[in-house]
Design a protein around this motif. Structure first.
Motif, PDB file in Angstrom:
ATOM      1  N   GLU A  68      49.103  45.051  40.457  1.00 11.61           N
ATOM      2  CA  GLU A  68      48.876  43.632  40.184  1.00 11.61           C
ATOM      3  C   GLU A  68      47.502  43.164  40.652  1.00 11.61           C
ATOM      4  O   GLU A  68      47.077  42.058  40.323  1.00 11.61           O
ATOM      5  N   THR A  69      46.800  43.991  41.417  1.00 10.58           N
ATOM      6  CA  THR A  69      45.540  43.584  42.041  1.00 10.58           C
ATOM      7  C   THR A  69      44.339  43.880  41.147  1.00 10.58           C
ATOM      8  O   THR A  69      44.184  44.994  40.659  1.00 10.58           O
ATOM      9  N   VAL A  70      43.486  42.884  40.987  1.00  8.23           N
ATOM     10  CA  VAL A  70      42.202  43.059  40.326  1.00  8.23           C
ATOM     11  C   VAL A  70      41.103  43.252  41.365  1.00  8.23           C
ATOM     12  O   VAL A  70      40.182  44.040  41.178  1.00  8.23           O
ATOM     13  N   ARG A  71      41.215  42.536  42.492  1.00 10.52           N
ATOM     14  CA  ARG A  71      40.206  42.619  43.537  1.00 10.52           C
ATOM     15  C   ARG A  71      40.835  42.305  44.885  1.00 10.52           C
ATOM     16  O   ARG A  71      41.558  41.319  45.015  1.00 10.52           O
ATOM     17  N   THR A  72      40.611  43.162  45.879  1.00 12.82           N
ATOM     18  CA  THR A  72      41.066  42.867  47.233  1.00 12.82           C
ATOM     19  C   THR A  72      40.077  41.908  47.870  1.00 12.82           C
ATOM     20  O   THR A  72      38.899  42.235  48.039  1.00 12.82           O
ATOM     21  N   VAL A  73      40.535  40.722  48.203  1.00 12.84           N
ATOM     22  CA  VAL A  73      39.677  39.694  48.799  1.00 12.84           C
ATOM     23  C   VAL A  73      39.537  39.927  50.301  1.00 12.84           C
ATOM     24  O   VAL A  73      38.441  39.870  50.849  1.00 12.84           O
ATOM     25  N   ALA A  74      40.649  40.193  50.963  1.00  8.45           N
ATOM     26  CA  ALA A  74      40.622  40.437  52.404  1.00  8.45           C
ATOM     27  C   ALA A  74      41.848  41.259  52.779  1.00  8.45           C
ATOM     28  O   ALA A  74      42.927  41.103  52.188  1.00  8.45           O
ATOM     29  N   ALA A 229      31.704  33.901  39.080  1.00  7.20           N
ATOM     30  CA  ALA A 229      30.281  33.670  39.342  1.00  7.20           C
ATOM     31  C   ALA A 229      30.043  32.436  40.206  1.00  7.20           C
ATOM     32  O   ALA A 229      29.008  32.322  40.872  1.00  7.20           O
ATOM     33  N   ASP A 230      31.004  31.503  40.217  1.00  4.09           N
ATOM     34  CA  ASP A 230      30.878  30.277  41.005  1.00  4.09           C
ATOM     35  C   ASP A 230      31.648  30.342  42.322  1.00  4.09           C
ATOM     36  O   ASP A 230      31.681  29.364  43.071  1.00  4.09           O
ATOM     37  N   ASP A 231      32.277  31.471  42.598  1.00  6.88           N
ATOM     38  CA  ASP A 231      33.135  31.610  43.774  1.00  6.88           C
ATOM     39  C   ASP A 231      32.284  31.996  44.988  1.00  6.88           C
ATOM     40  O   ASP A 231      31.758  33.107  45.068  1.00  6.88           O
ATOM     41  N   LEU A 232      32.148  31.072  45.935  1.00  8.06           N
ATOM     42  CA  LEU A 232      31.353  31.333  47.131  1.00  8.06           C
ATOM     43  C   LEU A 232      32.110  32.146  48.167  1.00  8.06           C
ATOM     44  O   LEU A 232      31.527  32.574  49.167  1.00  8.06           O
ATOM     45  N   PHE A 233      33.401  32.357  47.950  1.00  8.91           N
ATOM     46  CA  PHE A 233      34.236  33.023  48.938  1.00  8.91           C
ATOM     47  C   PHE A 233      35.059  34.136  48.281  1.00  8.91           C
ATOM     48  O   PHE A 233      36.248  34.277  48.530  1.00  8.91           O
ATOM     49  N   ARG A 234      34.413  34.927  47.456  1.00 14.00           N
ATOM     50  CA  ARG A 234      35.137  35.934  46.678  1.00 14.00           C
ATOM     51  C   ARG A 234      35.640  37.085  47.525  1.00 14.00           C
ATOM     52  O   ARG A 234      36.549  37.811  47.125  1.00 14.00           O
ATOM     53  N   LEU A 235      35.060  37.294  48.730  1.00 13.52           N
ATOM     54  CA  LEU A 235      35.506  38.346  49.636  1.00 13.52           C
ATOM     55  C   LEU A 235      35.561  37.807  51.056  1.00 13.52           C
ATOM     56  O   LEU A 235      34.848  36.862  51.409  1.00 13.52           O
ATOM     57  N   GLY A 236      36.383  38.445  51.887  1.00  9.36           N
ATOM     58  CA  GLY A 236      36.412  38.124  53.303  1.00  9.36           C
ATOM     59  C   GLY A 236      35.149  38.621  53.988  1.00  9.36           C
ATOM     60  O   GLY A 236      34.344  39.360  53.406  1.00  9.36           O
ATOM     61  N   SER A 237      34.969  38.245  55.253  1.00 10.94           N
ATOM     62  CA  SER A 237      33.743  38.621  55.966  1.00 10.94           C
ATOM     63  C   SER A 237      33.620  40.136  56.109  1.00 10.94           C
ATOM     64  O   SER A 237      32.552  40.722  55.831  1.00 10.94           O
ATOM     65  N   ARG A 238      34.688  40.798  56.527  1.00 17.23           N
ATOM     66  CA  ARG A 238      34.649  42.249  56.684  1.00 17.23           C
ATOM     67  C   ARG A 238      34.457  42.950  55.353  1.00 17.23           C
ATOM     68  O   ARG A 238      33.686  43.912  55.232  1.00 17.23           O
TER      69      ARG A 238
END
Length: 293
Positions: A68-74, A229-238
């Motif tokens: 179900e995952t497209v991208r792991t955010v954190a 493209a407009d997502d400023l928080f697409r990934l967690g810090s790590r």
């Protein structure tokens, strides 16, 4: 005036349930019934998923989450927040083990907007009423504790109201005010549906100006998803640091594989790094956030 009520009598939903008939009958039997022109029905995704056969054995959860995952955010210590193929960002891809048979889990509907359209058409055929549908699910917020319901599917409804260019009572022009009314409706409905009452449907009355004509589709919950493209928080810090390291090493294609590791040293080993480069990368990864308990 806006009123919200959740009818009793829906019962357990299965693939053989006539969902439209069950919902209409429950609303008709409620003191707030019957269904009226301009009503918005908020239906928890759980009964949509059950009706569409999205139940799986509990042991299938890791593989189902990956599917179900497209991208792991954190990800932290086995707990993952991911972007799903629906465009949603949710813990464990929205897979849930509450209000289901013990030993089973429930995935989100394949296409919640399509589910909403089908349910709207079936209920309209039975009642002739002009209605809107919101399919709701629960999610956390990145900057606040607790969870609230939001819209993951919609049909026959204005899902956003754009106040850009309007003027407030003080004469100030509004420039960045886009109200996610479908999410607000989902959250309001959850106040009466609850999580433990066995009432998976709510009727929100008094918002007929947001409900589309019977022959118009209205907006979709997909419209509420912010473009990547407009997502400023697409990934967690790590995860941001990990991706930057992988891009430097020419291994960004391995992100989903290596984000599953809970030890920077394991990442370094998997990349085959040695010497000063290995030590520098491991130190950089460790500085990016919590890796282990």
């Amino acid at each position: 005036m806006i009123t919200v009520f959740a009818p009793a009598g829906i019962g357990e939903v299965t693939r053989t349930t006539d969902l439209a008939a069950t919902i209409v009958e429950a609303i008709t039997a409620d003191p707030g019934g019957p269904l009226q022109d301009g009503d918005v029905l908020v239906v928890t995704s759980k009964i949509i998923s059950k009706h569409e056969g999205m139940e799986h054995p509990e042991e299938a959860k890791p593989e189902l989450r990956r599917r179900e995952t497209v991208r792991t955010v954190a990800r932290r210590l086995g707990f993952a927040i991911v972007a799903t193929r629906h465009g949603l960002v949710q813990a464990a891809a929205g897979i849930d083990a509450s209000n289901v048979t013990p030993g089973t889990i429930l995935a989100l509907p394949v296409d919640p907007d399509l589910s909403a359209r089908r349910l709207r058409a079936a209920i309209a055929q039975r009642t002739g009423a002009r209605i809107g549908i919101v399919v709701s699910d629960t999610a956390g917020r990145a900057w606040r504790l607790g969870q609230t319901d939001h819209a993951i599917g919609a049909a026959g409804l204005t899902v956003m109201v754009d106040h850009n260019g309007d003027t407030d009572p003080y004469g100030n022009p509004l420039r960045v005010t886009l109200t996610a009314v479908a999410d607000e409706i989902a959250a309001a409905a959850d106040l009466v549906k609850g999580k433990l009452t066995g009432r998976p449907v709510a009727v929100v009355r008094g918002l007929s100006h947001l409900v589309a004509a019977a022959d118009e589709p209205g907006g979709t919950a997909r419209d509420l998803v912010r473009p990547l493209a407009d997502d400023l928080f697409r990934l967690g810090s790590r995860e941001s640091v990990l991706l930057a390291v992988l891009e430097t090493c020419g291994a960004d294609h391995r992100y989903e594989e290596l984000v599953e590791l809970d030890d920077p040293a394991a990442v370094v080993d998997a990349l085959g790094l040695e010497g000063d480069r290995a030590r520098w990368v491991e130190a950089l990864l460790r500085s990016a956030g919590r890796w282990s308990s």
